[in-house]
Structures are given as structure tokens and as C-alpha cells.
Design a protein around this motif. Structure first.
Motif, PDB file in Angstrom:
ATOM      1  N   GLU A 467      45.688  50.722  51.922  1.00  0.00           N
ATOM      2  CA  GLU A 467      45.204  49.785  50.954  1.00  0.00           C
ATOM      3  C   GLU A 467      43.609  49.566  50.920  1.00  0.00           C
ATOM      4  OE1 GLU A 467      47.131  46.214  52.016  1.00  0.00           O
ATOM      5  OE2 GLU A 467      49.127  46.775  52.152  1.00  0.00           O
ATOM      6  N   ASP A 468      42.791  49.980  51.929  1.00  0.00           N
ATOM      7  CA  ASP A 468      41.695  49.869  51.908  1.00  0.00           C
ATOM      8  C   ASP A 468      40.822  51.019  52.207  1.00  0.00           C
ATOM      9  OD1 ASP A 468      41.375  47.214  51.121  1.00  0.00           O
ATOM     10  OD2 ASP A 468      42.092  46.543  52.867  1.00  0.00           O
ATOM     11  N   GLY A 469      41.528  52.133  52.632  1.00  0.00           N
ATOM     12  CA  GLY A 469      40.807  53.541  53.085  1.00  0.00           C
ATOM     13  C   GLY A 469      40.149  53.593  54.365  1.00  0.00           C
ATOM     14  N   VAL A 495      36.993  51.444  48.178  1.00  0.00           N
ATOM     15  CA  VAL A 495      36.526  50.903  46.981  1.00  0.00           C
ATOM     16  C   VAL A 495      35.491  49.778  47.216  1.00  0.00           C
ATOM     17  CG1 VAL A 495      36.807  49.550  44.606  1.00  0.00           C
ATOM     18  CG2 VAL A 495      38.405  51.405  45.306  1.00  0.00           C
ATOM     19  N   THR A 496      34.273  49.698  47.128  1.00  0.00           N
ATOM     20  CA  THR A 496      33.271  48.873  47.515  1.00  0.00           C
ATOM     21  C   THR A 496      32.230  48.498  46.405  1.00  0.00           C
ATOM     22  OG1 THR A 496      31.533  48.330  49.157  1.00  0.00           O
ATOM     23  CG2 THR A 496      32.269  50.582  48.918  1.00  0.00           C
ATOM     24  N   ALA A 497      31.628  47.466  46.332  1.00  0.00           N
ATOM     25  CA  ALA A 497      30.609  47.238  45.268  1.00  0.00           C
ATOM     26  C   ALA A 497      29.209  47.742  46.001  1.00  0.00           C
ATOM     27  CB  ALA A 497      30.596  45.817  44.891  1.00  0.00           C
ATOM     28  N   ALA A 498      29.343  47.788  47.503  1.00  0.00           N
ATOM     29  CA  ALA A 498      28.093  48.081  48.047  1.00  0.00           C
ATOM     30  C   ALA A 498      27.484  49.243  47.903  1.00  0.00           C
ATOM     31  CB  ALA A 498      28.165  47.787  49.615  1.00  0.00           C
ATOM     32  N   ASP A 499      26.530  49.674  47.774  1.00  0.00           N
ATOM     33  CA  ASP A 499      25.669  50.965  47.761  1.00  0.00           C
ATOM     34  C   ASP A 499      25.919  51.736  48.754  1.00  0.00           C
ATOM     35  OD1 ASP A 499      23.464  50.230  48.804  1.00  0.00           O
ATOM     36  OD2 ASP A 499      22.634  50.124  46.711  1.00  0.00           O
ATOM     37  N   LEU A 554      32.116  41.804  51.981  1.00  0.00           N
ATOM     38  CA  LEU A 554      32.808  42.689  50.641  1.00  0.00           C
ATOM     39  C   LEU A 554      34.549  42.335  50.787  1.00  0.00           C
ATOM     40  CD1 LEU A 554      31.368  46.216  51.042  1.00  0.00           C
ATOM     41  CD2 LEU A 554      30.659  44.550  49.493  1.00  0.00           C
ATOM     42  N   GLN A 555      34.857  41.333  51.580  1.00  0.00           N
ATOM     43  CA  GLN A 555      36.165  41.251  51.504  1.00  0.00           C
ATOM     44  C   GLN A 555      37.088  42.275  51.620  1.00  0.00           C
ATOM     45  OE1 GLN A 555      34.324  39.410  49.364  1.00  0.00           O
ATOM     46  NE2 GLN A 555      34.250  38.075  51.109  1.00  0.00           N
ATOM     47  N   VAL A 556      36.948  43.493  52.220  1.00  0.00           N
ATOM     48  CA  VAL A 556      37.651  44.588  52.250  1.00  0.00           C
ATOM     49  C   VAL A 556      37.852  44.897  53.968  1.00  0.00           C
ATOM     50  CG1 VAL A 556      36.939  45.629  50.220  1.00  0.00           C
ATOM     51  CG2 VAL A 556      35.730  46.341  52.296  1.00  0.00           C
TER      52      VAL A 556
END
Ligand SMILES: [Zn+2]
Ligand SMILES: [Zn+2]
Length: 655
Positions: A467-469, A495-499, A554-556
């Protein structure tokens, strides 16, 4: 094990089969004797990644194996015999009594598992009575079910007689002519039945279950009208259904090709034992059947549940080496999906239709009936046995509740009925029924090898991966507790919005935090030149810290694997970029003591403090990170929006 009752009582302990359909395993216990009734398996639900088979937790039986006197098998379905070969590796069962067909199928499984020498198999015939231990005597009462050679049990014990129905329906015109021995049930009912344990599978369905024979004309119509080949899928173990399909093939002048290992095995066994009568020349090997005209062929195969590796599923994906779908094919699903399999089944149907075949499926077609009795069958069972106490079994919770209502409508007082769960202990005396202290019950998940056990932690990790890698991180830390190089971070499936820069910065911060706040606890100076460092502890602390930060920011919840590479003492410290950007982390964590828990209890606070705008001077190129970096798809999802996102997590390990 506890002996709380002064009066000796009969204990009945289901270890599986309640609040579910599958892995039926029941323990009967009196004094020093333990008798098992059936030991099945269940199939994994969604989210049990890489799990092939679900078994009940049998620690109770392992602990008490000296008292196990024998096992009774009611019939040969997987949910009743599928666990036996596995259990024989773990504990002793001196003897197994069961019907001929079930034991023939069990033999195959035991040979495969290499446990043939671990027990004695004793075949029984209708009305046979076997003694198990000092206290149990069991009469096998012929019943009717989708499987041939199936029995209900009358178990006589020092406290009274228990009727254990096994899987049943009342079929007065069974395909094999072996009728339900209702007279025997009535005989016990007349003598007095202390308790009835009855199959609840269809307790929600009103009416009588139609006889198995009723599908014959419907199948006949579809087969006789088919222009091209007929492809039929059903459970291999539905002996009566398979027998009828063979009869119909003969009647319609079609030769039969068999596909799927269990289909070949079961038919061979059933023919050998005389449960199916079909001439040898009815069958044509699959390689040669292609040479016959389509109108003269019928393919019978596994895959009625959409199991990915079964013949029909592979055909639907165009992956079968011998059989490809033709637009003139008529494909018949003569089975209904087990609840958890519905999606795979409808997907298979879709694919077959898209290939242009005519697919016949579903309730309205009359091509499938259940092997489990409906409400009226269940009432008839209650009427014949007239039990004092009643325990609905073999079903999910709502089915048990529904069945108990049926029993009440038949005059069994509510206080004489127990709804139980796996591991519950039913205590019976001649004039009482009660629940005792439960025993350990749960599940054991077996992977493909059927040897390795997939525990809850492994399953959780697989779910996280799916689900989250996964994030792996390499930290170089010297034995005197300094970060000796920048951490290297790798992402797979995250999948993350953080760079990338931010992630490695966070990793640095977690390492720094652990070194500043936990190092003292994790390293011990034992007098030698280098201190003793609990590197596993360091890794775990860093993992927990990063995990918490990712969850908060990041809620992951990816799986995080931190590897620490120890460097010799005195290695110069890598000066991190921690000062370059303000931390968004809440106030420093408490000192000694709580370890991980003190972090968890800290009130969650999403700090969106000043974001670092100016590019930090990157001290070193981070190639790994740049390569996998932030997934582009995530770019559009900004952190704040992520906040209230509800996360779906299957709690497959529970239950
Ligand atoms: Zn069954
Ligand atoms: Zn069953």
C-alpha cells in the motif's frame, strides 16, 4: 484445561469454522480424552499477500496432544480435511475414522506431505459405530450434501448424546441414490438428544434447498443448445455435479477433456471407488480433444472461484498453453462464488465475454444449487433430533444468529442456545449448557510452501509494502556516536509530495535525534577500547522516528528499513544540514525512559512552520535519491489536502 466444574462435563471447543465458512476444526473433550472432529483449511482473504492457506491456531492441541485419542472426519471437503496433513506434522493423531471417499482424498494429501506413517486411517460405512478413547462412541449417519459419502454424527458421551450434523441438506432424490438416514436421526431424537450442533451456512435463506438433481435439466438445455464447444467449471469436489456433467456429456455425444490438477485427481479417485460411473472412452486427453469437432467436445475444468492459477482463469487471460477461447464457445459457471471470491469471479466472466464467448452464470440459470440446507432443512433437522440444547455452527456470525432464531421458533428456549466463537468452550452436563474459559484460537497463515508460517508482523509488512512502498536508509555512525556520512535514502513504491532533499534532511534529523537522546541507553562502555553498541536498537529507533515523522507530515506509512554501517571511533563527524532549515518537528522529545512510547503519546501536531525556501547548499550529490525522487504523480497533492484522508487498512491478521 481448567477444572472449574466439580461435576465432570463434556467440553466442545471449535478451533475454526465459527464466524466464518472454512477451516472447520472441533475438539470434543471429556476427562482425559480428546477427540477431534474434522480439521479443515480456509483460503486467504484480500490483503493476505502471498498467503496460500489459512489454518487454525492449534497451540491448544499441541499442548494437549498426549490426550488426543483420535479424529472423526465427516466428509471430504477442503474446509473439513484440508488441515489434517499439516497438523500431523505438528501433533499426534493416533487414528482417523472417516468415509471412504474422504479418506481416499486425504491419502493423496498425506502422501504429498510425507506423513503417511503418522496415523492410521479407518474407513467407515453407514451406521458404523466407532469408539474413541474411554468416553466417546460415534455413530456415522449417512447424510446428503454436495459431496458424496458424507455423514452426520451421533456422539454418545457420559453426559448424553450430541448430534453433530456436519455439512448437510435434505436431498430426497440424491444423485447417487444414497438417501439421508433420517430414521436414525429420529431414533436418537426419540431416545433424547442432549445437544445439536448444526450447519448454519444457509440459515438466512427461506424454504427448502432444491435437490441437486434439479440442475440437470438446466445444464442439459445449455449443453444441447451449444453450437460449439462446451466449457464447464465447478468445484472438483462437487462429486454429484461432476457425475451429472459426465452423464450429460455422454447423453449429448460429447467427449470430455479435463483440465486442472484437482479435477483430474478427484475424478480419478471417485471413479476408482465407484462414486462416478463413466466409460473410459468418454475421456480424451486435452492435447487430442482439439482434433475433434467443437460440437462433440466438452471441457470440464477448475476455476469456478476465479483462482488466478486455475485453468479457466488462465484461459480467460489467454495464458493457457492448450486452450484458447473461441467465439462459438459456451462457458458455464456451475458454482456460486464463495463470498470473498466474487470479484475474481466476475472479472473472469468479463474477460471471457470480451473474448466473445457465451457465458452462462448466476442464480437465475438454475445451473447451481447449494449443498447446504436452507431454513426448512434446518427446521427438519431440529424436528427430528428434538435437542435439549442447541449450538449453531459452520457459519458467519449473522448466520449463527439467524439459525438460533429458527431454533427458537421451533421451541428451543433462548437460554438453551449458545452462540459461540472459535476458541470458546461449550460445557455440557445432563442439565446445563455454559461457556467456559476460552482457549487460544486464531489463525496460522501458510505461504506457498505450506511450511513457512506467515505471522501477523510479516503480514503487516507485506500490507505496508503493497500500500505504501518501502524506504531504505543507510546511516553511517561511528562507535562513539557521531554521524560519519550523510544518510542515503532509497524509495520504492512510495508516492510522496516531499522532495528528495527533504526526505534525506528528515533522515538526518532522526539520526541526530537518536544520537543525542538515545545513544547513552543504546551503547555501553564495557571498559574495552570500543563501546558496546546495540546497533539493532539504533536502527529501530531511527526507523520509528522516521516512520512517525512521515505519518505526521505526509500521512503515509511506508515500510522503513534502516541499515546502520558502524564506523570506527574517531571518524570525523559529518556536519549535517540540520541547521540549514528549521525543523518542523514538535519540541524535543523527552529524555530517558519511555523510549518509543513517549513519542506516540505526544499530542499530534502538524507543524507547518516556516518552509525552507532557500536552497540548502547540497553538501554531496545524492544520486540514489534523485533517481527515484518524489513521484511526479504526487506533485499535485499538497500536504494540507492530505490531512483528513482516511486510510484504508485491512486488518486481515485479525480474527
Ligand atoms: Zn462440505
Ligand atoms: Zn463445510
Amino acid at each position: 484445561m481448567t477444572n472449574q466444574a466439580q461435576q465432570p462435563c463434556l467440553k466442545v471447543i471449535p478451533l475454526g469454522g465459527l464466524h466464518e465458512i472454512g477451516k472447520n476444526t472441533c475438539v470434543f473433550e471429556y476427562g482425559d480424552d480428546i477427540m477431534l472432529v474434522d480439521a479443515g483449511l480456509a483460503f486467504p482473504s484480500d490483503g493476505m499477500h502471498g498467503v496460500n492457506v489459512v489454518m487454525p491456531d492449534t497451540s491448544y492441541l499441541r499442548e494437549n496432544q498426549k490426550r488426543i485419542r483420535g479424529m472423526i472426519v465427516t466428509h471430504g471437503h477442503e474446509d473439513h480435511i484440508g488441515g489434517i496433513a499439516h497438523h500431523l506434522k505438528n501433533f499426534n493423531i493416533p487414528v482417523i475414522h472417516g468415509p471412504r471417499l474422504a479418506l481416499a482424498m486425504l491419502t493423496g494429501k498425506m502422501e504429498e506431505a510425507g506423513v503417511m506413517d503418522r496415523t492410521i486411517l479407518q474407513t467407515v460405512a453407514p451406521r458404523d459405530v466407532v469408539k474413541v478413547g474411554q468416553h466417546f462412541s460415534v455413530e456415522f449417519i449417512r447424510n446428503t450434501h454436495s459431496m458424496a459419502d458424507s455423514f452426520s454424527l451421533a456422539i454418545t458421551t457420559p453426559v448424553g448424546t450430541v448430534i453433530f450434523t456436519g455439512d448437510f441438506k435434505f436431498d430426497h432424490t440424491p444423485v447417487d441414490g444414497e438417501t439421508f438416514d433420517m430414521a436414525r436421526l429420529a431414533h436418537y431424537g426419540e431416545q433424547g438428544v442432549l445437544c445439536l450442533f448444526s450447519d448454519s451456512t444457509n440459515s438466512e435463506v427461506p424454504g427448502f434447498c432444491p435437490p441437486e438433481r434439479s440442475v440437470f435439466p438446466c445444464l442439459d438445455r445449455h449443453i444441447s443448445q451449444a453450437e460449439g464447444r462446451v466449457i464447464i467449471t465447478t468445484f472438483a469436489s462437487s462429486i454429484h455435479r461432476v457425475a451429472m456433467i459426465l452423464e450429460l456429456a455422454l447423453k449429448n455425444g460429447r467427449k470430455v477433456g479435463l483440465l486442472g490438477r484437482s479435477m483430474l485427481n478427484v475424478i480419478a479417485k471417485a471413479r476408482e471407488l465407484g462414486y462416478m460411473r463413466a466409460p473410459d472412452d468418454l475421456f480424451v486427453p486435452i492435447k487430442q480433444i482439439r482434433d475433434l469437432p467443437d460440437r462433440e467436445t466438452l471441457l470440464l475444468m477448475t476455476g469456478s472461484q476465479g483462482e488466478p492459477l486455475a485453468a479457466l482463469s488462465r484461459i480467460s487471460r489467454g495464458e493457457h498453453p492448450q486452450v484458447q477461447v473461441k467465439t462459438t464457445d459456451t462457458i458455464i459457471f456451475s458454482a456460486s462464488p464463495i463470498p470473498g471470491n466474487t470479484i475474481s469471479v466476475v472479472n473472469t466472466i468479463d474477460r471471457l465475454m470480451m473474448l466473445g464467448a457465451k457465458v452462462v452464470y448466476g442464480k437465475g440459470e438454475g445451473i447451481h444449487v447449494s449443498g447446504h440446507g436452507f431454513q426448512e432443512d434446518q427446521k427438519l433437522m431440529l424436528a427430528l433430533t428434538k435437542p435439549k440444547y442447541f449450538v449453531p455452527v459452520h457459519g458467519e456470525h449473522r448466520m449463527l444468529v439467524c439459525h438460533s432464531k429458527t431454533a427458537q421458533s421451533m421451541g428451543v428456549p433462548a437460554e438453551n442456545i449458545l452462540i459461540i466463537d472459535n476458541g470458546d468452550v461449550v460445557q455440557l452436563t445432563p442439565d446445563s449448557i455454559s461457556k467456559g474459559e476460552p482457549v487460544k484460537a486464531g489463525i496460522e497463515l501458510l505461504d506457498a510452501s505450506r511450511n513457512g508460517i506467515v505471522d501477523a508482523r510479516v503480514l503487516k509488512e507485506r500490507q505496508q509494502l503493497a500500500e505504501d512502498g518501502v524506504i531504505t536508509m543507510l546511516a553511517v555512525i561511528s562507535t562513539d556516536g557521531v554521524m560519519a556520512a550523510p544518510p542515503r535514502v532509497n524509495l520504492r513504491g512510495v508516492v510522496t509530495a516531499a522532495d528528495a532533499r527533504k526526505l534525506s534532511l528528515w533522515a538526518e534529523r532522526e539520526i541526530t535525534w537518536v544520537l543525542e537522546n538515545r545513544w547513552q541507553q543504546l551503547s555501553r562502555n564495557s571498559g574495552g577500547k570500543a563501546p558496546d553498541v546495540d546497533w539493532m536498537g539504533v536502527q529501530r529507533e531511527i526507523e520509528i522516528g522516521l516512520q512517525r515523522r512521515l505519518r505526521r507530515e505526509l500521512q503515509v506509512e511506508p515500510l522503513i528499513i534502516c541499515l546502520v554501517q558502524p564506523a570506527p571511533g574517531g571518524t570525523p563527524a559529518y556536519k549535517g544540514r540540520a541547521d540549514a532549515e528549521p525543523d518542523t518537528r514538535p519540541a524535543p522529545r523527552g529524555g530517558r525512559g519511555g523510549g518509543r512510547d513517549d513519542r506516540r503519546e505526544r499530542p499530534e501536531r502538524v507543524d507547518r512552520g516556516p518552509r525552507a525556501e532557500r536552497p540548502a547548499p547540497a553538501p554531496e550529490p545524492r544520486r540514489e535519491l534523485a533517481a527515484v525522487g518524489a513521484a511526479p504523480a504526487a506533485a499535485k497533492v499538497e500536504e494540507p489536502e492530505l490531512e483528513g484522508r482516511t486510510r484504508r487498512r485491512r486488518s486481515a491478521a485479525a480474527g
